[in-house]
Every structure is written in C-alpha cells, then in structure tokens.
Design a protein around this motif. Structure first.
Motif, mmCIF file in Angstrom:
data_model
loop_
_atom_site.group_PDB
_atom_site.id
_atom_site.type_symbol
_atom_site.label_atom_id
_atom_site.label_comp_id
_atom_site.label_asym_id
_atom_site.label_seq_id
_atom_site.Cartn_x
_atom_site.Cartn_y
_atom_site.Cartn_z
ATOM 1 N N UNK B 167 0.855 -1.185 0.000
ATOM 2 C CA UNK B 167 0.000 0.000 0.000
ATOM 3 C C UNK B 167 0.893 1.238 0.000
ATOM 4 N N UNK B 168 0.407 2.310 -0.616
ATOM 5 C CA UNK B 168 1.171 3.558 -0.564
ATOM 6 C C UNK B 168 0.208 4.734 -0.588
ATOM 7 N N UNK B 169 0.654 5.822 -0.020
ATOM 8 C CA UNK B 169 -0.094 7.075 -0.078
ATOM 9 C C UNK B 169 0.812 8.134 -0.672
ATOM 10 N N UNK B 170 0.262 8.993 -1.497
ATOM 11 C CA UNK B 170 1.087 10.032 -2.084
ATOM 12 C C UNK B 170 0.230 11.264 -2.352
ATOM 13 N N UNK B 171 0.901 12.407 -2.474
ATOM 14 C CA UNK B 171 0.166 13.622 -2.830
ATOM 15 C C UNK B 171 -0.298 13.546 -4.278
ATOM 16 N N UNK B 172 0.661 13.258 -5.150
ATOM 17 C CA UNK B 172 0.363 13.282 -6.586
ATOM 18 C C UNK B 172 0.874 11.998 -7.222
ATOM 19 N N UNK B 173 -0.013 11.298 -7.905
ATOM 20 C CA UNK B 173 0.396 10.141 -8.697
ATOM 21 C C UNK B 173 0.289 10.535 -10.158
ATOM 22 N N UNK B 245 2.499 -0.734 -14.497
ATOM 23 C CA UNK B 245 1.278 -0.401 -15.228
ATOM 24 C C UNK B 245 0.178 -0.008 -14.255
ATOM 25 N N UNK B 246 -0.407 1.142 -14.491
ATOM 26 C CA UNK B 246 -1.602 1.506 -13.722
ATOM 27 C C UNK B 246 -2.755 0.709 -14.319
ATOM 28 N N UNK B 247 -3.195 -0.333 -13.610
ATOM 29 C CA UNK B 247 -4.168 -1.267 -14.197
ATOM 30 C C UNK B 247 -5.602 -0.873 -13.903
ATOM 31 N N UNK B 248 -5.824 -0.125 -12.840
ATOM 32 C CA UNK B 248 -7.205 0.222 -12.520
ATOM 33 C C UNK B 248 -7.276 1.492 -11.690
ATOM 34 N N UNK B 249 -8.331 2.241 -11.933
ATOM 35 C CA UNK B 249 -8.545 3.505 -11.220
ATOM 36 C C UNK B 249 -9.853 3.342 -10.464
ATOM 37 N N UNK B 250 -9.758 3.269 -9.151
ATOM 38 C CA UNK B 250 -10.913 2.961 -8.326
ATOM 39 C C UNK B 250 -11.342 4.192 -7.526
ATOM 40 N N UNK B 251 -12.353 3.988 -6.696
ATOM 41 C CA UNK B 251 -12.950 5.105 -5.977
ATOM 42 C C UNK B 251 -11.951 5.901 -5.156
ATOM 43 N N UNK B 252 -12.225 7.172 -5.088
ATOM 44 C CA UNK B 252 -11.477 8.084 -4.238
ATOM 45 C C UNK B 252 -9.971 7.974 -4.456
ATOM 46 N N UNK B 253 -9.629 8.013 -5.746
ATOM 47 C CA UNK B 253 -8.228 8.074 -6.145
ATOM 48 C C UNK B 253 -7.392 6.913 -5.617
ATOM 49 N N UNK B 254 -7.967 5.737 -5.624
ATOM 50 C CA UNK B 254 -7.173 4.542 -5.368
ATOM 51 C C UNK B 254 -6.780 3.961 -6.722
#
Ligand SMILES: [Zn+2]
Lengths: 100, 999
Positions: B167-173, B245-254
């Motif tokens: 898991x990771x948290x970031x300001x900007x992906x 690879x960004x494989x999926x974009x889920x709710x609330x910027x996950x």
C-alpha cells in the motif's frame, strides 16, 4: 476501495476496516406480536433499494466496532455523510445544496 | 540471415548481444531490445496466428496495445506464461518464446482452414453456427470449439514464483512518463509534494524515446530526458517507477499498479518477487497516458509486415531496427509522414507515402520530394498480397467519393496510420463522462468524478511542446491542490512535429466488400463486414454490437479497435459517433497475471490458520487435521496401520467404555456482562434465562429475526450479571456481530458489555464413565460429586493448580466435563490429564468421533443438520423455546403462515434396511423409487455415520412432514443402487433415557 469516515473515530479509513450492515432507519418494532403478517414481512424483507441517495448502516468492525449510519449515492458510490447511530435521518437537500 | 539492425542507432546496447529462442530456433538480439524488436532485427515478422481464422500475423505495435504478437514464454518449471506480449517482454539471456494458435507449425497451420470457411465464423457465429443440428453439438461443435478456443495454452504446473503487494499514499500520482507526465512530475516534485511517477514501459520517456530529433530547452530530446530523470532522482519526494502499469482507477483516487520486477532479468535474485501489486491512494492524480495509434481498415490489413507507422518509428529510433528495406506508408494523419522521413534517413526509404486525404501541408510534400519519396494524395489502400509476409500493397485513387483505377506497389512492409485516439481507459474506470470532439473525431475526457487532471495527448493535444506545457500545468495544479506553492515550469521546444489527420471508417474499395477481410479487431478476428452484418441483423446498441461480433473483447480490450469499430457501426446505423458511444472500459488496463492479484496469499499464507494451545500435542501425537472455519482441528488420531474408519471406531469405543479427551478450545465464547445481561439474553435467545440459577447451564438456541436457526451452544450463568456464552466454532464472530448489532442500535439503553473470549480460554473436554474419577483429584475448591455438581452445572475452581471455569456438560451422552483454563495453561492441563488418564486408558479423540458420538444422541450441528431454512420446530427443538416470553429475536416470524404450514421439512432419524450401508450426507430422499425422473425429493440426509455403539449405520435427515412418517420406508437413490431406510421421528439412537449422563 472506498474511504469511509467513521463518525466515532473521526477518521477517513479504508473500506477494508468496515462491514456493510444493510439499510438504516429500520427500527425493530417495539412489540412485534402486535404487527400483522404483512407489517412484519415489510419489516423483515422490504427494502428501498434506492437508485440515488441511500441511508445505510456500516460497522467499523476492524476498528472501534461501532455501528453507524451513512448516506451514499448508489450511482456514483459516493458518501455524502456518515453519522452516529441514533441520530436522526438527515435532510438530503441540505447535504446536496440543491446541486448534483 | 539478413540483419535489419542499424549500427549506432537506438537505445539498445550494440556491444551486448543476447541469445534467445523462438519456436526452438536460436536468435541474437541486443540488451535493451524487446522480444519483438529482436525478432524484427532478425527479419522475423511472422509472430503468431490469429485466434479464429488462424491467419498468419506479424507484430502491429510497439507497446502494450499489441494484439498479434502474443507468445508463450518460459523460464524453467512452473514459469510458463501464455500470451506474453512480445512488444512488452524485454529480451533477456536464454529467453524461450513459442508461437501460439498454430499446429503443427507457425508457417503451416491446419487451423488456417477456418480462414476458407470464414462465413461460418461471421458476426454472432457463436450463436448461429453451432445451433443446428442438435446432434452435432456433442460430436462436432464442442470438440472443435474446445480445440480452437482460448488464446495460448494454460500453464499446467503450479506457479513457482512469488508475488508481493504494498500500500502507498502520495500527494500526486502521475500515470505515464512521456513528455506530459515528466513535466507534471517535475512541476509537482519541485514544489515539495510527494510524487509517484509510473510508466508501463521498461524506461521512462514515452514518445521522447521515439523522437530523438526534437530539441527541448536547448537539448536533444534524449539529453533532456536524462537531465529530467536525474533531477527527479535527486528529489527525495519523487519516486519514478518504470515497468509499472496503472491497471485500474478505483474510488477516491485509489490506483492499482502492477509492477514487473524480474521478468527482464536473466538471473533474478533468489526468492525475489516476480511482480508487485500496489494500491496507491493519491490526493491528486495526473493521467498522462498519451494516445494510441489506430490502424486503417482495408482488405488484407493484417498480413505480416503490415504495422502501425508509429511502431515502425519506435523500432527505428528506440531499437535501431528497420522493419523493412522497402516499406510503403499509408495514412490519414501527418504523423506517419514523419515516420517515413525518419526511415528514409535510415536507409529504409519508403516506396511511397499514400495518404487518403486529397491534400496535406505543403511542407510535408516538399520534404518527401526532397527525400525522393513518391507521394500519392487521395489514394486509398484496397488490398495486400503475400502469404507469410506482405509483398505488395494495392491502392486506388479516390475521386469525388468514387474509387478509381488500381495500382500495385511492391514492398516488404506496410506502415499504416489511421490517426490517434486518446488513452481513456483509466479515466473511464472512474465513470467520468466522455465528450465527443467533432474536430478531432475523438472522444476526450469530459466531466470528472475524481481529483484527476488529464494532460497531453490523453486529452487530444498533439506534439511534444503542447504535451510538456499541458503536463507542467497539470502537475502544478495537482500540487497546488495539495497545498503547495508551485512555480509552473515552461519548456522551450524546437523541431516539434505537430500535425493533424482525419478519422476514417472502413476504407472504400472497388472490389466486392463482402469478400474483403478488413480487420478491425485483430486479436478476435473481427472485420468491418462483421460489424456491418451485426447492425443489419438488428444490433443497435454498441454494447450489443460488441458482444455479437466480439469486437474489443480480446485481451487488448479494444485498444486499437474501439474507435474504428465505433466509426463503422455509426456509419452502418446512420448515426453520429457520439450518439452510438463507446463501450465501457474496465480494469485491468492490460492483462495482469493472477499471481499479482494473489500476492502473498498463496501456500501457507493463503489464509489465516488458527491453532489451539493444544495443537502442538495433537501434531506430535499423529493427529490428522481438518479445517473448521479458520481453525485447524484434530480430526482423528490414527494408530499405526489404522485408517480413518478404524481410528474413529476405536475412539468411540474407548470414550463410551472409559474416558475420552477432546480439545474443545475452538468453541466460540462470548462473555455477556452487566446489570441488564439477563434481559439481553432473554431477548436474544429463544430460551428463558431469568430463572436460571447462578452456577447452572442451559442449552441456548439463537434464531435470526426470520425465525430460522442461526446458532446454538451451552450457556452458563456465572453470576446474576454474568453469562458465559458458547457458540459454534464457525459462528462465534457472526453471533457476536449480531449481538452487538442489537445492543448498539436497537437496545442502546441496555447496560450490557460483550467480550469475545474465544481465544482467552483453552477447553479440555473429558467424556466417559470414568471422567469424574480422572478429574476429581485435580479439582480444588469444588465438590464435583453428582449430588453437588449435577449435569448442567458450572463453577469457578482450580484444576491442576490452574484457575478454571468447570462445566459439567456433555456432547456425547456420557458423563462429561469441560475444563476452561486460561489459554496459556491449556497444553499443561491437557498433558497432566493425559498422564493421569493412562490409568483409565484415556483416549484422545478428534472432531470425527465427536460428530459420531453426538449423532448417536441426536444432537444437531447448526450448519450441518440445519441450513438457514430450519425452524426450531423443524429441528425438533420446540422445547428450547420460552413459551411465556413476550418477545425474542425471531419469535414473531415463528407465527408466519409458512412457518406453521404442513409440508415443512423436519429433522428425523433414518435407519437403513441394510445396517452396514452408510448413507451419503447430502443424498436426496424419495418416497417412490420407481417414479420417473425428475423425481420428487422429500428432503436430504444431513448427518450419517457408522455407529460403533449400535453396530449399525445411523443417519439424520430433513424430510417433508418427517415426524408423520415415523416407521415409513423411504428411498435414497444413488448412482449404483437405491437404498431404503426407515424413518424414526426421534433422532436419539443411543441411551434415550439419558442414564449415562448422570453415571
Ligand atoms: Zn471507528
């Protein structure tokens, strides 16, 4: 995975910590024996299944373990509000400010 | 073999050759190659066969959108992967690749006969061809489909690799490290914001890698790229992740990221994970995914050697590979002209540039003229020739919408470009709306539903300069949203290659369109004709067209085919494209291995295994275990040479003859405490609790509000305000959740506290006529004689020096005790009792013997003898209901009409006519064994065992009106024979007078 605001912990936390618990504001009747079969059926099984704003219960099961209520938009899957169990059903128009 | 490698070109290392094999043949590539570029350098275009028609296919793209060049790749046992995209797989020493969808060989394939019978496989063929005649299904169609279906071959061995997750948290992906993404990361990174920059390719750079001639901030594109990456590397708040690879974009910027860690290494470090799944929660997301090049749709556009012009440019610039000596370019967009110019300068001068547009920018024509390339404006491709490699392109002049005379151009590659379409996949995952841009003839991101910024070609901007500017603006905006103070960098660009183009449907032809094989979706073999047929046959929605033709349903998810398919469908429907719309994009963006999703959840860490404190003893003493909920429990304890049946029979005999010992620690335990504890118990359970004395126990039955049995267990009252509740092993969490639910939301006024104590107590059960004799010497502070401590008593005392809660209860019908001690003392208590018990031939028994002994007494197991539709009366447990109680959970439902109607299934006993025959649990029961099928089932067997005590089989079953059938014979049809059995309304088979309980 949603982020859910626990009104007891006062934190936004990942959905993994929570369990869904069905529609909210369906109080168990004071005296079920006085209900007709139809009324009791409605209490047991009939749910609003709203497309749009849905009042529902969640439990912060892997956290403080409290049940609480939420208003979720079922189309966008977005929470408008979470609030403590026992608090009155909030007024939708005040939450959306009339805009969508 | 001729080499198509150009010296001193590309980003490959010309000094580092790499050996690999394709279909068993050895080849050499260079460090920095992909499998596809290395094969092209060796002159190999034929890389696979198509799925449906088995047509020979070559590589079309240079990226993850590749539909054709799918291969099996192997690296030793357990490391075979089908459908590896050769355009993505980096070359490594010893790589073994094999082609797919062909037999016996890639060049000669029997399945290609499908191509001749193409009419059988037209749109909707799944629904039409295989419908009739019925008898053909088993013998012809199904075997044919099974033989032909599926892309590649599934691996047969377990995956030998490890996978990781984080898991990771970031300001900007930032997704995509092309010019827009790099500029965004620089802008955000310089502000101090936490930035993650991810790119699916092996190195960052995106289109810059294919455009070395562009000058940025006074530097060559590659020098600028190196400087930008060096700066990002120096910034401690920025992480750059290639091969991700960004494989999926889920709710609330996950965002889900699949990071490839070892597939590119010749020798991966021992134990290193192959891939890692990241779940990144970003405050702001910048999508800089760029655009995807579209093929042109014309007859024969799938022949090996026909590929995207931008891909040819990438192979040239990035890998130093010319895709042919004499290519021809066909295009509807300016970008392919630049590809042609690059090739001309690299000794692969195109035979011609064919543009379907009647006119282009004069500068392009002049440049082509100066390079000596023939230009044909207003011409359209109408066919190709060549079996395993394209030999010529046929083109026709277009005049006033009419197709003129044809001309044939000899070539060894056809480089096509049908324009570009923004990469909308991730944005679409967020359910953001798309907006049709009529000028670009493309869908662009519309209304947003997340904190996301789209930059560069992903929103229809063309050229390096606009990508850099837009990326910088997006990165700055994102960083500002996170509260940073941002300077928006400006980048000066010269020699940029901006351009425009038109979007076409299937191109016109002078030949019969019905015989054209103009492919829209290469991977699923869908042609323009199929889409038009689908519309003619009544498909109106694009979603229906998609499913009927399978367009866009292959593993590339329509990256190349979506917009071409839409343009054709819109034309056939006579509607504008936005009125037809795109089909839904769904995660993952590109195919992702199951291992990546499984992560650490494999083998011993697949799931939690709960073990009791006594588990080590059971293991040391040869127990066979079974999983029960998350627990592993001792199932039986075989002695040398014993099978399960013999072991269980011995354990049953020993327990009934003297004493057995059983680890009951897994029982769910809930401490119910408080001034209102008894009120709470009265409301939750069916039974009356108010008059239960302190020190006494009662069997408790828990219903759902619907009146069906949910759980049961013995409950002891330790004090006026304290109950020790036990639940089934699997039900503990459910029951506690249910209790908490009522307590928190319906009865918050009750002063009651609930605590899960399941793992606090170890529970040792002693059962059998000698149980008291064995236990008595260990007990201090309590008289456990029958008079002082009768059946269903509970008390606190000391056992073997340990503080204990002692229950006199029985789940076997024998004199029994259950000793609860703090978990840390459980093993010591067990071992003390075991040592002393040798005097009485003590026998440890497992869950199977427990099941047999309880079934002999007719005690139910919730979840085995009940299934969520069983009422207390159905189960013969009406005695457990407090008749005088005004209310308890489920009471009202017990009076509903269906709950008291005749015909309900009731729990009864079954005694087979053949005492040796043990019924199968789950077997269906019928009244008339000769009734034609489908037979009327009366119910089913819920529990069935060999009873050692009775020397015969016993069973319990739920049977319609079962108690009324007392003494009747019912039948149990099995595959090999039909068994008969007599119904007994009582389920108590052994010691019905309960004399043994108080021995
Ligand atoms: Zn909480």
């Amino acid at each position: 995975m949603l982020l859910i605001h626990c009104p007891y912990c006062e934190q936004d936390l990942p959905e993994l910590e929570f369990a869904y618990a069905g529609e909210a504001h369906i109080a168990r009747p004071e005296d079920p024996s006085r209900l007709s079969d139809e009324e009791w059926r409605d209490y047991l099984f009939i749910r609003s299944n709203a497309r749009g704003h849905h009042f529902e219960r969640w439990r912060h099961i892997n956290g403080c373990a409290r049940f609480f209520n939420a208003v979720r938009e079922t189309v966008s899957d977005r929470f408008l509000l979470t609030y403590k169990a026992g608090e009155p059903r909030p007024d939708i128009s005040s939450l959306t400010g009339g805009t969508e | 073999m001729t080499s198509f490698r150009l010296p001193n070109r590309g980003r490959v290392d010309h000094a580092r050759p790499i050996s690999f094999t394709f279909d068993g043949k050895a080849y050499t590539g260079l460090a920095g190659d992909t499998l596809a570029s290395a094969l092209l350098a060796n002159g190999v275009h034929l890389m696979g066969r198509s799925f449906k028609y088995h047509r020979p296919r070559g590589v079309v793209s240079a990226g993850s959108d590749e539909p054709n060049a799918l291969m099996g790749t192997r690296r030793g046992p357990g490391r075979f992967e089908p459908n590896t995209r050769a355009t993505v797989q980096e070359l490594r020493e010893g790589l073994e690749a094999t082609s797919q969808n062909r037999w016996p060989s890639l060049a000669f394939d029997i399945g290609a006969i499908n191509d001749r019978f193409g009419s059988l496989f037209s749109a909707g063929f799944y629904y039409k061809t295989f419908m009739w005649p019925r008898a053909f299904w088993d013998r012809v169609y199904e075997p044919v489909i099974r033989q032909a279906a599926g892309l590649g071959v599934s691996p047969t061995e377990p995956d030998a690799d490890r996978y990781a997750s984080r898991f990771a948290h970031t300001d900007v992906l930032v997704v995509g490290a092309g010019p827009a993404g790099l500029a965004a990361a620089l802008a955000a990174g310089r502000s101090g914001a936490e930035v993650m920059l991810v790119d699916e390719a092996s190195e960052p750079g995106g289109s810059l890698l294919s455009e070395p001639g562009v000058l940025i901030d006074g530097k060559g594109a590659w020098d600028w790229l190196a400087a930008a990456l060096a700066e990002l590397d120096r910034l401690p708040n920025v992480t750059v992740m290639p091969r991700t690879t960004a494989i999926g974009y889920y709710h609330q910027n996950l965002i889900g990221l699949a990071q490839r860690l070892t597939d590119h290494l010749a020798e991966p470090p021992e134990g290193a994970p192959r891939e890692r799944l990241w779940r990144v929660r970003a405050r702001e997301v910048v999508l800089a995914q760029g655009a995807l090049e579209k093929p042109l749709v014309f007859d024969g556009n799938d022949r090996p050697g026909v590929m995207l012009a931008g891909a040819a440019q990438t192979y040239l610039s990035r890998y130093g590979v010319k895709v042919g000596d004499r290519p021809v370019v066909v295009t509807s967009h300016d970008s392919a002209w630049h590809a042609a110019f690059d090739l001309a300068e690299a000794s692969a001068k195109p035979a011609a540039i064919v543009d379907i547009r009647p006119a282009v920018d004069a500068a392009l024509s002049e440049r082509a003229g100066s390079l000596g390339i023939e230009t044909l404006l207003g011409w359209s491709p109408t066919g190709t020739s060549g079996r395993l490699r394209v030999k010529s392109l046929r083109i026709n002049q277009l005049r006033d919408g009419r197709v003129g005379t044809a001309r044939t151009i000899a070539c060894d590659a056809v480089l096509m470009c049908g324009g570009w379409t923004p990469g909308l996949h991730l944005f679409s995952h967020t359910k953001g709306s798309l907006a049709w841009d009529d000028e670009l003839k493309a869908f662009l991101p519309g209304r947003k539903s997340e904190a996301v910024h789209i930059a560069g070609a992903g929103r229809g901007l063309w050229g390096i300069a606009s990508a850099l500017a837009d990326g910088a603006a997006a990165g700055a905006r994102a960083a500002r949203e996170t509260g940073r103070d941002v300077q928006e960098p400006a980048h000066a660009v010269t020699a940029d290659r901006t351009g425009t183009g038109v979007t076409a449907k299937d191109l016109p032809t002078d030949r019969n369109p019905a015989s054209a094989k103009a492919f829209v979706d290469y991977q699923n073999d869908v042609t323009a004709k199929d889409i038009r047929l689908a519309v003619r046959e009544g498909m109106r929605s694009i979603e229906h067209v998609k499913r009927y033709t399978t367009n866009g349903m292959a593993t590339d998810q329509g990256k190349m085919s979506n917009v071409n398919g839409l343009m054709i469908a819109a034309d056939a429907l006579g509607k504008a494209p936005p009125q037809v719309g795109l089909t839904t994009f769904r995660p993952p963006y590109s195919p992702t291995t199951f291992g990546t999703f499984a992560g650490y959840h494999q083998g011993a860490t697949f799931d939690v295994t709960r073990r009791t404190p006594i588990d080590p003893w059971a293991e040391a003493n040869g127990a066979v275990f079974e999983p029960v909920a998350l627990w592993r429990r001792a199932w039986y304890f075989p002695k040398l040479g014993e099978d399960m049946h013999a072991a269980v029979a011995r354990e049953c005999r020993a327990t009934r003859a003297s004493v057995g010992v059983f680890d009951a620690s897994t029982l769910g335990k809930i401490e119910v405490v408080g001034p209102d504890a008894v009120t709470f118990m009265e409301r939750m359970y069916t039974n009356p609790w108010a008059k239960l004395g302190v020190g006494r126990c009662r069997y408790g039955l828990l219903l759902g509000e619907d009146g069906f049995i949910r759980d049961d267990g013995v409950i002891g009252r330790l004090a006026e305000t304290r109950f020790h509740v036990t639940t089934t092993t699997g039900g503990a969490a459910r029951v506690l959740n249910m209790m908490e639910d009522y307590l928190q939301t319906d009865w918050p006024d009750l002063k009651v506290w609930l605590t899960s104590t399941t793992e606090q107590w170890a529970v040792v059960a002693l059962q059998g006529p000698n149980a008291r004799k064995l236990l008595e010497p260990f007990v201090e502070g309590l008289d456990i004689s029958d008079a002082a401590f009768p059946h269903m008593s509970v008390a606190e005392c000391t056992v073997a020096g340990f503080p204990a809660r002692l229950f006199r209860i029985s789940f076997t019908g024998e004199l029994g005790f259950e000793v609860n001690v703090p978990a840390r003392h459980g093993l010591a208590l067990w071992e003390r009792l075991w040592e002393e018990g040798r005097k009485y031939d003590i026998c440890p028994y497992g869950t199977e013997t427990m099941h047999v002994l309880r079934a002999e007494k007719g005690y139910i197991i919730v979840g085995q003898d009940t299934d969520g539709t069983v009422t207390p009366d159905d189960a013969g447990l009406s005695w457990a209901i407090g008749k005088k109680k005004p209310d308890f959970v489920g009471k009202r439902s017990l009076a509903r009409p269906d709950m008291v109607a005749k015909g309900r299934k009731q729990l009864v006993g079954l005694l087979t006519d053949d005492p040796k025959a043990v019924l199968q649990e789950g077997a269906q029961i019928v009244a008339d064994p000769n009734q034609p099928k489908p037979m009327t089932a009366l119910g089913h067997v819920t529990s069935s065992y060999w009873s050692e005590a009775l020397s015969r089989s016993i069973a319990m079953a739920v049977v319609a009106d079962g108690r009324e059938r007392d003494g009747q014979i019912v039948h149990i049809p099995m595959p090999d024979r039909t068994l008969s059995a007599r119904v007994t309304k009582s389920t108590v088979f052994y010691d019905p007078e309960n004399t043994r309980l108080s021995a």
